[in-house]
Design a protein around this motif. Structure first.
Motif, mmCIF file in Angstrom:
data_model
loop_
_atom_site.group_PDB
_atom_site.id
_atom_site.type_symbol
_atom_site.label_atom_id
_atom_site.label_comp_id
_atom_site.label_asym_id
_atom_site.label_seq_id
_atom_site.Cartn_x
_atom_site.Cartn_y
_atom_site.Cartn_z
ATOM 1 N N SER A 189 50.091 23.312 70.776
ATOM 2 C CA SER A 189 49.503 23.663 72.073
ATOM 3 C C SER A 189 50.177 24.908 72.622
ATOM 4 O O SER A 189 51.322 25.217 72.265
ATOM 5 C CB SER A 189 49.661 22.504 73.066
ATOM 6 O OG SER A 189 51.030 22.163 73.222
ATOM 7 N N GLN A 235 45.584 25.024 68.285
ATOM 8 C CA GLN A 235 44.979 23.695 68.360
ATOM 9 C C GLN A 235 44.620 23.190 66.970
ATOM 10 O O GLN A 235 44.787 22.002 66.661
ATOM 11 C CB GLN A 235 43.735 23.728 69.258
ATOM 12 C CG GLN A 235 44.061 23.849 70.739
ATOM 13 C CD GLN A 235 42.817 23.985 71.599
ATOM 14 O OE1 GLN A 235 41.727 24.294 71.107
ATOM 15 N NE2 GLN A 235 42.970 23.773 72.901
ATOM 16 N N LYS A 255 44.937 30.392 71.112
ATOM 17 C CA LYS A 255 44.869 29.012 71.599
ATOM 18 C C LYS A 255 44.087 28.134 70.628
ATOM 19 O O LYS A 255 44.494 27.013 70.303
ATOM 20 C CB LYS A 255 44.213 28.993 72.981
ATOM 21 C CG LYS A 255 44.162 27.620 73.634
ATOM 22 C CD LYS A 255 43.548 27.715 75.026
ATOM 23 C CE LYS A 255 43.493 26.350 75.696
ATOM 24 N NZ LYS A 255 42.882 26.432 77.050
#
Length: 396
Positions: free
Chosen positions: A347, A342, A338
């Motif tokens: 996403s 980012q 994650k």
């Protein structure tokens, strides 16, 4: 007499083209009938017919102007099996990308987030793709890292653009291969498959294209296409995201990609404990006997050099360069993935299964899950990423 012979030639070619037209129409109908189960038509013989009709018109015009010459249409030459179907393949892939990207949240760009759409990122429409690069070395987890990028919707994935450099590393500008390496990478990131350097890369297309899942879905059925730079350029320009993993270019050179404003690339340096890297390399025959690969001292000197280079790049490009340790990614894959996405301006996908779907599966598999020691998830626990699905298990 000359004009009579020329007219006869025109009539003969027209007759041949009409025969092509009838044959292709018949074959297309037959092919479609026999492949209705696939739900899609890949063949595009009608395009060959259109080429043929255009050729007839050109020949009739030529009849009144004997000084001009006409090149036969590509759809009718010896490479017709390559030419036929390209337009359908491109159209199918364009539609597939559009469907993949429907739920994609495009990265923010000031106050213009609401105006961002697919065409802003696809090269074929003048857009600038999101370019995500990972720099690492052999047996340091780069394939796993690259697969994360490759799994993302709308991604055209470059696996080892310096594959043809084999078991050598390119470290600095004094290396004879340095300019070639950087040129190769920049050309590919701009969907440019022309030139001798890229041609050498394409010699090894099967092992490297297999890792590009979207390209290989076409190549495995049309392998000649993947040796055609023109096709690869057109196909690549459909994609809004580009991912690349490189293990033969060290950071002092790779960092120069960040200097190019047209590329607007983001780079993550992936490092691994040298003990794990060396242990993994010991089992690779291609590595043994090559100084750049089987000497721990050289590996560790690269790690030292890249530590100080990474400090400079982190200060110069704080939003477009970062470092990832393989061990952190391995021990905490969800949170690190994650975080990495980012950094690249991407996403996480929504979960593939809703709780309702999870519950339906659990209810159908209650006995199997109980026997093999798997816990059922509740509506609350399924939302928690640290949910442990395992119970104590013993085959008794």
């Amino acid at each position: 007499m000359f004009r009579r012979v020329k007219l006869l030639s025109v009539k003969t070619i027209c007759g041949i083209c009409i025969m092509f037209l009838l044959f292709f129409v018949w074959r297309t109908q037959l092919w479609t009938t026999g492949n209705q189960s696939t739900g899609r038509i890949i063949s595009s013989q009608p395009f060959a017919c259109l080429h043929c009709i255009k050729y007839i018109i050109d020949l009739l015009e030529l009849y009144n102007n004997t000084k001009e010459t006409i090149t036969p249409p590509k759809g009718l030459d010896e490479n017709s099996t390559i030419c036929i179907g390209i337009q359908d393949i491109i159209a199918d892939q364009r539609e597939s990308i559009s469907n993949e990207m429907k739920l994609f949240m495009y990265p923010a760009s000031g106050n213009n987030q609401s105006t961002k759409q697919l065409s802003d990122f696809t090269p074929e429409t003048g857009g600038i793709p999101i370019r995500s690069v990972v720099i690492s070395t052999w047996r340091s987890g780069s394939s796993f890292f690259g697969d994360i990028l490759n799994s993302f919707p709308g991604t055209f994935y470059y696996f080892e653009p310096l594959f043809h450099f084999l078991a050598t590393q390119v470290r600095n500008e004094s290396d004879l291969k340095a300019s070639l390496a950087l040129s190769n990478i920049k050309k590919l990131l701009q969907c440019d498959y022309s030139g001798p350097s890229v041609k050498e890369y394409l010699i090894h297309y099967i092992p490297i294209f297999k890792r590009n899942t979207r390209l290989w879905s076409v190549c495995q059925e049309n392998q000649k296409l993947c040796q055609q730079p023109d096709f690869l350029t057109i196909f690549c320009r459909l994609f809004p995201l580009q991912g690349m993993k490189i293990v033969r270019l060290r950071l002092p050179l790779a960092g120069k990609l960040l200097d190019d404003p047209e590329l607007n690339v983001r780079i993550a340096l992936l490092v691994r404990d040298p003990r794990g890297t060396v242990q993994s390399r010991k089992h690779e025959e291609w590595c043994i006997g090559h100084n750049d690969c089987d000497h721990p001292s050289i590996l560790c000197q690269d790690l030292v050099t890249e530590y100080y280079e990474a400090q400079l790049l982190r200060k110069k490009y704080p939003n477009r360069f970062r470092v990832v340790r393989y061990e952190d990614l391995s021990l905490n894959p969800y949170e690190m993935t994650k975080e990495i996405l980012q950094f690249y301006g991407l996403s996480m996908h929504p979960k593939d299964l809703s709780y309702e779907e999870v519950n339906a599966i659990q209810n159908s598999c209650s006995e199997a899950m109980k026997l093999w020691g798997y816990k059922k998830a509740t509506n609350f626990s399924i939302q928690i990423r640290k949910f442990d699905p395992l119970l104590p298990f013993s085959l008794t």
